[in-house]
Design a protein around this motif. Structure first.
Motif, PDB file in Angstrom:
ATOM      1  N   PHE A   1       0.777  -1.301   0.019  1.00  0.00           N
ATOM      2  CA  PHE A   1      -0.056  -0.117  -0.217  1.00  0.00           C
ATOM      3  C   PHE A   1       0.832   1.316  -0.189  1.00  0.00           C
ATOM      4  O   PHE A   1       1.937   1.196   0.445  1.00  0.00           O
ATOM      5  N   GLU A   2       0.188   2.428  -0.345  1.00  0.00           N
ATOM      6  CA  GLU A   2       0.583   3.625  -0.312  1.00  0.00           C
ATOM      7  C   GLU A   2      -0.623   4.488   0.241  1.00  0.00           C
ATOM      8  O   GLU A   2      -1.616   4.276  -0.247  1.00  0.00           O
ATOM      9  N   GLY A   3      -0.487   5.386   0.973  1.00  0.00           N
ATOM     10  CA  GLY A   3      -1.507   6.243   1.368  1.00  0.00           C
ATOM     11  C   GLY A   3      -1.202   7.228   2.536  1.00  0.00           C
ATOM     12  O   GLY A   3       0.047   7.597   2.828  1.00  0.00           O
TER      13      GLY A   3
ATOM     14  N   VAL B   1      -5.867   6.245   4.402  1.00  0.00           N
ATOM     15  CA  VAL B   1      -6.512   6.561   3.159  1.00  0.00           C
ATOM     16  C   VAL B   1      -5.658   5.869   2.010  1.00  0.00           C
ATOM     17  O   VAL B   1      -4.579   6.759   1.746  1.00  0.00           O
ATOM     18  N   PRO B   2      -5.664   4.996   1.325  1.00  0.00           N
ATOM     19  CA  PRO B   2      -4.957   4.539   0.336  1.00  0.00           C
ATOM     20  C   PRO B   2      -5.073   5.143  -0.770  1.00  0.00           C
ATOM     21  O   PRO B   2      -6.133   5.441  -1.420  1.00  0.00           O
ATOM     22  N   THR B   3      -3.708   5.600  -1.516  1.00  0.00           N
ATOM     23  CA  THR B   3      -3.887   5.921  -2.798  1.00  0.00           C
ATOM     24  C   THR B   3      -3.142   5.009  -4.029  1.00  0.00           C
ATOM     25  O   THR B   3      -3.314   4.809  -5.000  1.00  0.00           O
ATOM     26  N   LYS B   4      -2.864   3.788  -3.298  1.00  0.00           N
ATOM     27  CA  LYS B   4      -2.254   2.459  -4.245  1.00  0.00           C
ATOM     28  C   LYS B   4      -2.442   1.367  -3.177  1.00  0.00           C
ATOM     29  O   LYS B   4      -2.297   1.573  -1.891  1.00  0.00           O
ATOM     30  N   LEU B   5      -2.985   0.237  -3.689  1.00  0.00           N
ATOM     31  CA  LEU B   5      -3.169  -0.991  -3.297  1.00  0.00           C
ATOM     32  C   LEU B   5      -2.845  -2.057  -4.180  1.00  0.00           C
ATOM     33  O   LEU B   5      -3.780  -2.044  -5.104  1.00  0.00           O
ATOM     34  N   GLN B   6      -2.156  -2.978  -3.788  1.00  0.00           N
ATOM     35  CA  GLN B   6      -2.050  -4.366  -4.459  1.00  0.00           C
ATOM     36  C   GLN B   6      -2.093  -5.426  -3.485  1.00  0.00           C
ATOM     37  O   GLN B   6      -1.376  -5.259  -2.203  1.00  0.00           O
ATOM     38  N   ILE B   7      -2.550  -6.342  -3.983  1.00  0.00           N
ATOM     39  CA  ILE B   7      -3.040  -7.945  -3.043  1.00  0.00           C
ATOM     40  C   ILE B   7      -2.582  -8.854  -3.568  1.00  0.00           C
ATOM     41  O   ILE B   7      -3.108  -9.104  -4.875  1.00  0.00           O
ATOM     42  N   GLY B   8      -1.656  -9.587  -3.117  1.00  0.00           N
ATOM     43  CA  GLY B   8      -1.367 -11.006  -3.381  1.00  0.00           C
ATOM     44  C   GLY B   8      -0.440 -11.189  -4.700  1.00  0.00           C
ATOM     45  O   GLY B   8      -0.589 -12.255  -5.401  1.00  0.00           O
ATOM     46  N   GLU B   9       0.108 -10.106  -4.900  1.00  0.00           N
ATOM     47  CA  GLU B   9       1.141 -10.245  -6.277  1.00  0.00           C
ATOM     48  C   GLU B   9       2.662  -9.966  -6.140  1.00  0.00           C
ATOM     49  O   GLU B   9       2.697  -8.994  -5.272  1.00  0.00           O
TER      50      GLU B   9
END
Length: 215
Positions: A191-193, A207-215
């Motif tokens: 995440f970024e936020g 408050v997330p501005t980027k989110l990546q799950i499981g990769e």
């Protein structure tokens, strides 16, 4: 004449808060044109947030972003010094520090069906959630608005309009996310936020501005 003058004053004030809108008087519309859309606080603040997101908001986040582990260590040593080194400029000593962070953690809880959808992440490997990633569409707090140095309260009409800007920025953040589906507990989230250092660094509402799950 007096009514038209009052309308002009109100609408001119609105333009000072947000550029990009054109006033067209009813008498000046070409025949066959559709009805004039009246800009509300919500639509004007939504337009402001969308316009500012890529050229202003994201560069500010990139400029101030710090790895969460580094920020935790700095806050543990001296919270004020950490704020001065890593935080966004704040409006007075009583205002909380706002930070932009990046990091990753294991998802230990997920509430994805709610309109206030969120993830609980364990970012320090103790098996407990210490970062709440707010997915929305309902996102609490004003950290994203308050972090931005180009957003100044006196540039807006009143507290109501300013509050709606915070909601509009949170809405843009939500719109940029890909909300996960299915059972994501146990997967890694990167995440970024932005968050406000309110209740302490051990319990973050991001408050997330980027989110990546499981990769």
């Amino acid at each position: 004449m007096r009514t038209r003058s009052a309308r002009a004053t109100i609408l001119a004030t609105s333009i000072l808060c947000l550029s990009g809108f054109t006033i067209v008087w009813e008498s000046e519309r070409a025949e066959g044109e559709g009805p004039v859309v009246v800009a509300t606080d919500e639509t004007r603040m939504a337009a402001y947030a969308e316009e500012a997101w890529d050229p202003k908001v994201l560069p500010q986040i990139a400029e101030h972003e710090v790895p969460l582990a580094d920020l935790r260590a700095a806050v543990a040593r001296d919270a004020v010094a950490a704020g001065e080194q890593y935080g966004f400029p704040r409006d007075g000593e009583t205002s909380p520090w706002n930070f932009a962070v990046s990091g990753e953690g294991t998802i230990v809880e997920a509430k994805l069906e709610s309109r206030a959808a969120k993830l609980q992440l364990d970012t320090d490997a103790d098996g407990k959630g210490d970062v709440t990633v707010q997915l929305g569409p309902i996102i609490r707090g004003t950290a994203l608005r308050d972090a931005m140095p180009f957003i100044v309260f006196t540039d807006f009409r009143d507290q109501i309009e300013f509050a709606k800007l915070a909601n509009a920025l949170n809405a843009v953040a939500h719109s940029r996310l890909t909300i996960p589906e299915g059972d994501v507990v146990g997967q890694t989230a990167r995440f970024e936020g932005v968050f406000a250092l309110g209740r302490g660094i051990a319990s973050i509402e991001l408050v997330p501005t980027k989110l990546q799950i499981g990769e």
